[in-house]
Design a protein around this motif. Sequence first.
Motif, PDB file in Angstrom:
ATOM      1  N   SER A   1       0.823  -1.209   0.000  1.00 44.27           N
ATOM      2  CA  SER A   1       0.000   0.000   0.000  1.00 44.27           C
ATOM      3  C   SER A   1       0.858   1.259   0.000  1.00 44.27           C
ATOM      4  N   VAL A   2       1.969   1.213   0.731  1.00 41.32           N
ATOM      5  CA  VAL A   2       2.884   2.359   0.748  1.00 41.32           C
ATOM      6  C   VAL A   2       3.481   2.575  -0.644  1.00 41.32           C
ATOM      7  N   ALA A   3       3.928   1.485  -1.272  1.00 35.50           N
ATOM      8  CA  ALA A   3       4.520   1.596  -2.609  1.00 35.50           C
ATOM      9  C   ALA A   3       3.498   2.117  -3.612  1.00 35.50           C
ATOM     10  N   LYS A   4       2.271   1.656  -3.506  1.00 34.71           N
ATOM     11  CA  LYS A   4       1.235   2.119  -4.437  1.00 34.71           C
ATOM     12  C   LYS A   4       0.948   3.606  -4.242  1.00 34.71           C
ATOM     13  N   PHE A   5       0.987   4.079  -3.012  1.00 37.61           N
ATOM     14  CA  PHE A   5       0.777   5.510  -2.796  1.00 37.61           C
ATOM     15  C   PHE A   5       1.902   6.312  -3.433  1.00 37.61           C
ATOM     16  N   ALA A   6       3.132   5.845  -3.249  1.00 39.66           N
ATOM     17  CA  ALA A   6       4.282   6.559  -3.815  1.00 39.66           C
ATOM     18  C   ALA A   6       4.249   6.550  -5.334  1.00 39.66           C
ATOM     19  N   TRP A   7       3.643   5.518  -5.932  1.00 38.31           N
ATOM     20  CA  TRP A   7       3.536   5.411  -7.390  1.00 38.31           C
ATOM     21  C   TRP A   7       2.119   5.738  -7.874  1.00 38.31           C
ATOM     22  N   TYR A   8       1.408   6.577  -7.138  1.00 36.68           N
ATOM     23  CA  TYR A   8       0.084   7.059  -7.567  1.00 36.68           C
ATOM     24  C   TYR A   8      -0.871   5.902  -7.859  1.00 36.68           C
ATOM     25  N   THR A   9      -0.932   4.926  -6.959  1.00 37.29           N
ATOM     26  CA  THR A   9      -1.840   3.765  -6.941  1.00 37.29           C
ATOM     27  C   THR A   9      -1.446   2.658  -7.904  1.00 37.29           C
ATOM     28  N   ASN A  10      -0.326   2.768  -8.585  1.00 33.11           N
ATOM     29  CA  ASN A  10       0.231   1.640  -9.329  1.00 33.11           C
ATOM     30  C   ASN A  10       1.336   1.002  -8.497  1.00 33.11           C
ATOM     31  N   ASN A  11       1.432  -0.321  -8.546  1.00 33.03           N
ATOM     32  CA  ASN A  11       2.535  -1.002  -7.877  1.00 33.03           C
ATOM     33  C   ASN A  11       3.718  -1.060  -8.835  1.00 33.03           C
ATOM     34  N   PRO A  12       4.905  -0.596  -8.425  1.00 34.79           N
ATOM     35  CA  PRO A  12       6.033  -0.482  -9.371  1.00 34.79           C
ATOM     36  C   PRO A  12       6.535  -1.817  -9.910  1.00 34.79           C
ATOM     37  N   ILE A  13       6.132  -2.955  -9.325  1.00 33.67           N
ATOM     38  CA  ILE A  13       6.606  -4.240  -9.842  1.00 33.67           C
ATOM     39  C   ILE A  13       5.473  -5.073 -10.445  1.00 33.67           C
ATOM     40  N   TRP A  14       4.336  -4.464 -10.707  1.00 33.17           N
ATOM     41  CA  TRP A  14       3.244  -5.165 -11.396  1.00 33.17           C
ATOM     42  C   TRP A  14       3.643  -5.515 -12.835  1.00 33.17           C
ATOM     43  N   PRO A  15       3.038  -6.539 -13.424  1.00 33.09           N
ATOM     44  CA  PRO A  15       3.352  -6.900 -14.816  1.00 33.09           C
ATOM     45  C   PRO A  15       2.766  -5.945 -15.848  1.00 33.09           C
ATOM     46  N   VAL A  16       1.959  -4.949 -15.428  1.00 31.19           N
ATOM     47  CA  VAL A  16       1.480  -3.930 -16.361  1.00 31.19           C
ATOM     48  C   VAL A  16       2.388  -2.703 -16.337  1.00 31.19           C
ATOM     49  N   MET A  17       3.460  -2.785 -15.536  1.00 29.29           N
ATOM     50  CA  MET A  17       4.419  -1.690 -15.439  1.00 29.29           C
ATOM     51  C   MET A  17       5.718  -2.088 -16.136  1.00 29.29           C
ATOM     52  N   HIS A  18       6.413  -1.097 -16.650  1.00 29.87           N
ATOM     53  CA  HIS A  18       7.764  -1.258 -17.181  1.00 29.87           C
ATOM     54  C   HIS A  18       8.429   0.108 -17.133  1.00 29.87           C
ATOM     55  N   ALA A  19       9.657   0.185 -17.616  1.00 28.45           N
ATOM     56  CA  ALA A  19      10.425   1.420 -17.455  1.00 28.45           C
ATOM     57  C   ALA A  19       9.717   2.621 -18.061  1.00 28.45           C
ATOM     58  N   ALA A  20       8.987   2.422 -19.173  1.00 28.79           N
ATOM     59  CA  ALA A  20       8.361   3.540 -19.872  1.00 28.79           C
ATOM     60  C   ALA A  20       7.219   4.173 -19.094  1.00 28.79           C
ATOM     61  N   ASN A  21       6.624   3.461 -18.150  1.00 28.38           N
ATOM     62  CA  ASN A  21       5.517   4.060 -17.393  1.00 28.38           C
ATOM     63  C   ASN A  21       5.799   4.097 -15.892  1.00 28.38           C
ATOM     64  N   GLY A  22       7.077   4.118 -15.525  1.00 32.47           N
ATOM     65  CA  GLY A  22       7.452   4.304 -14.123  1.00 32.47           C
ATOM     66  C   GLY A  22       7.703   3.035 -13.351  1.00 32.47           C
ATOM     67  N   GLY A  23       7.728   1.874 -14.004  1.00 30.15           N
ATOM     68  CA  GLY A  23       7.949   0.622 -13.299  1.00 30.15           C
ATOM     69  C   GLY A  23       9.380   0.444 -12.820  1.00 30.15           C
ATOM     70  N   TRP A  24       9.528  -0.268 -11.713  1.00 28.42           N
ATOM     71  CA  TRP A  24      10.837  -0.645 -11.180  1.00 28.42           C
ATOM     72  C   TRP A  24      10.956  -2.169 -11.171  1.00 28.42           C
ATOM     73  N   ASN A  25      10.502  -2.790 -12.242  1.00 28.83           N
ATOM     74  CA  ASN A  25      10.383  -4.248 -12.264  1.00 28.83           C
ATOM     75  C   ASN A  25      11.728  -4.939 -12.104  1.00 28.83           C
ATOM     76  N   GLY A  26      12.755  -4.471 -12.816  1.00 25.73           N
ATOM     77  CA  GLY A  26      14.060  -5.104 -12.729  1.00 25.73           C
ATOM     78  C   GLY A  26      14.628  -5.036 -11.328  1.00 25.73           C
ATOM     79  N   THR A  27      14.568  -3.869 -10.718  1.00 28.43           N
ATOM     80  CA  THR A  27      15.042  -3.716  -9.344  1.00 28.43           C
ATOM     81  C   THR A  27      14.242  -4.602  -8.398  1.00 28.43           C
ATOM     82  N   GLY A  28      12.921  -4.598  -8.605  1.00 25.32           N
ATOM     83  CA  GLY A  28      12.059  -5.418  -7.758  1.00 25.32           C
ATOM     84  C   GLY A  28      12.372  -6.892  -7.873  1.00 25.32           C
TER      85      GLY A  28
END
Length: 965
Positions: A402-429
């Motif tokens: 929930s904290v991560a989603k707040f920091a990313w405006y309700t998206n989770n940075p390691i979700w599979p709908v995220m990637h570098a182009a839309n603010g994802g931190w998938n690789g780090t995660g």
Amino acid sequence: MAASRYKDKDAGVVLSFGGQWVSWSHTAAAYLAFLSALVVGCTLHYRKIVQNEWYGYPDEWFPSVSAAIGDRYPERSIFMLFIAITSGPRFALVGLWYLLTAKPGRALPKAVAIFGVVRTLTCGGWTYITSTDDHDWHDILMISYLVFTIPWTVGCIALSPLNAKAIRYRKYLATSFFGTLVPLVYFFIQHKVHRVPGAYTTYAFFEWSLILLDVGFDAVTALDFDTFEVVVRDVKGASKGVNGSSVPAAVLEKEKDKATGGVFSAGFRLGEALDIAADVYHGFVFWSTLTSVGLVVWFFPLWHMGISGYEVTILSSVAPALLAIKPLRSLVVKNQRLMHLLSLAGVAAYLVEEPVYRLFVVGFGVAMSCLSWAATLFSDSVQPARLEARILAWIIGLLMSSVAKFAWYTNNPIWPVMHAANGGWNGTGLVLGVLAALRFTRRAPLQVENPVENKSGSALLSALGIGGLFFALNSLLSDTSTMILWVWDGYPIRGPVSNVHAWYTIAAMTAGVVMGVSKPALVTTWTAYGVGCLGAALLTLYQQWFGYYGALTLAAYLMAISIPMISSASKKSPAVTFGLGFFIYNLMSLFHVWVVAYAFVPGGPLVREHTDWVMLTMMLLIGVGVFDLISQQAKSGFKNPDRRRPAHTGHRKYHVGALGVLNVLFLCANFLRFPTNDYKPYHGEDRVLTAGIWTIHFSLDNDMWSSEYRMRDLIKELEIDVVGLLESDLQRMIMGNRDTTQFLAEDLGMYVDYGPGPNKHTWGAALLSKFPILNSTHHLLPSPAGELAPAIHATLDVYGTAVDVFVFHSGQEEDVEDRRLQSEYLAQLMGSSTRPSILLSYLVTDPLQGNYNTYVSDVSGMHDVDDTDDDRWCEYILFKGLRRTGYARVSRSTITDTELQVAKFVVPATEADRASVWTVPKKLRDRRVAETEVPEGFKFPDMFKGEGVRGHQYHVFDEPRYYGF
């Protein structure tokens, strides 16, 4: 000054004094710095320093700390002189505290000393860089100071020597300090957001109270430093652990444990801290994966406009049912490391471009995650302390999500709908996930072949409770804005706001975790369950703050009951408690979606608009779990579960620390996201209002990536001042509990009205505006057969003129009678306004035919933005009382399935112009002019002409149309 008491050892000592004088000199210099600036400022510049951005004397009559110390000469100079003098004793105080508390093998005194030094430096930062010098850096350093004050305060209490008076004073002052932060923030919001006269004066009193309490807390060190003599010699032996008090050491230790909750009674070990950090992060990965599966499943029925078949993937979470097969259970338990590593497939899924295959990878990751966690909990259930640590990591992982989603405006940075182009931190995660999984599984399983199962309770009842609990945690607590939007009802703001008050949800969740661990006897009672049910009822039935109080109550209860309920489930057959539990969780998830998707699913009308049934069923399921817990207590002869606490609870201090860190990180993100409310239109000098309507398809683009960034870019480049968004309610599990409007509003600098909330059973309508929203009401239009049609009626302050904006989504093509009734309702609603008005809508009608003639009629008084545009079916812009100057249709690229329509209007400046615009004949109003005749500020951007950019270009007409009269 005092001579040394050790005369025979004082040869060569020129000067000596008691260590308490370091504390007193620090206290005197600090108080003198602030109070002298206040007195001088009020004497010389009273009216100037009580003036703020909105009000002055007599509405505001007491200055803030920043105004008193930094806005005028000579008070600023006097303050800086004394605060510079304070710095010496301040660093000496931190140093003496370290010397007093340092013990061999203890890392905490070093950490506290570092926090003390950094806190002192940030104090110098915000006092020497005033809000007048640089408002941003002043605020950043002040917030940093408050953040570092938390570990300093907690650390000082934890390390406090055995001095009853000092411990008592520290408790009182720390409680008062942090308690003062709540009204401080409240009145700052009243001033900054709501612009309430006098609120800043009240805020100032709380701000000054913080100064007094903060300095007072450090002044308590005088009661401990009398053990020192400078040049530094320990004259009492307190730094060696000797108790010089008349109060017995055992009593003082008990008092100290009471002040700290007992969490610092054991030493600090880096290895244990890393274990807990890895466990919590692994819990975060679990919740990130679990909350993503519904989102990627949703993509397919969304494009099929009905059941797609891929929905079966949600059943991947029932994988723990496979543990009913004993050889397989033994294999899974013995190979937990491999299973937990395989669960990271849900994080690695972002590497798969094709949506179908990405869905399958996520489904596999969820199956492995649920299976491995169930096996781990079952295996560790024979050791209470280890089991409690696992459960805490799992639950705190939800809070971290929930904290991560707040920091990313309700998206989770390691979700599979995220990637570098839309603010994802998938690789780090993913990298952190691998490291966390390896450390999480470094201990051997405690039971494999001969499981010891709890026979005193029912696995079936436990499974029912687990199903209801996990549904509640995911549907309500996986995002901090979900329950806030349940109680949202428009402008003026009368309740909580997502980017201002969301921390209250985190605080309630944190309190629930602490309560569940420290007071299980209180949690596992029918009284506590009744309080939780009351919270659920208030959230369901009421709006604004009263409804949100129910939400906070429910949040605390759900987190608290999670610990004993999951603990009980772990000691029974995991195939039943977690396998069947997740199956019930999935049924509840479908129930939760069916209430709004009733028009597209079999049997949907039976549960249409019955969120109340969902909430009732959820609480009944949890009640079954509570019944099982209470029954077990009665059968085992333990009336008080506190008697069966784990014997080794050293892990708790690290979990409390994790909760503290997550709360601090949330507050930092909260500060960065705090609204400025100083938004400006793009062409204010020309009194132009550019309005748009866009159906955003739940913020998933054609390739199953979250589309907020791409939407932001197009809206910004088109210079849109007011935009209506449709299909925008994402606050359901199947959509990831998201809110696109938060990111768009904050990044674009716009006010936002979310529209009817998720408990109103619509697909959503939202309004973003560069202009202040004076008032807004939400409407659910007549829909006897089909889906509910949402509408927003908002009044904006546009260059000093009140302009009404309507955002509306009509029902589907199949429901003819619904659409007719909705057209009549909306026509009456628009006709009731005598102000200039704009409709941004989705009408489902051909131009000039059928219901079109109800929307554009004498009843509504509205005109079509361009009635020669015969290529429309869904999106329409209507207006009245304004000068329309331009209209364009912009292609969507692959962002959504619907184009963006945009129109430009000029708001008349004089009373005569405002009156004349209502009587302009249609022929003159529709006169089209060449672009060369249009002033520069009235034109659409050239970048979308021809082939445009990124797949966006003007189409249908191939260029914008301009009008003049």
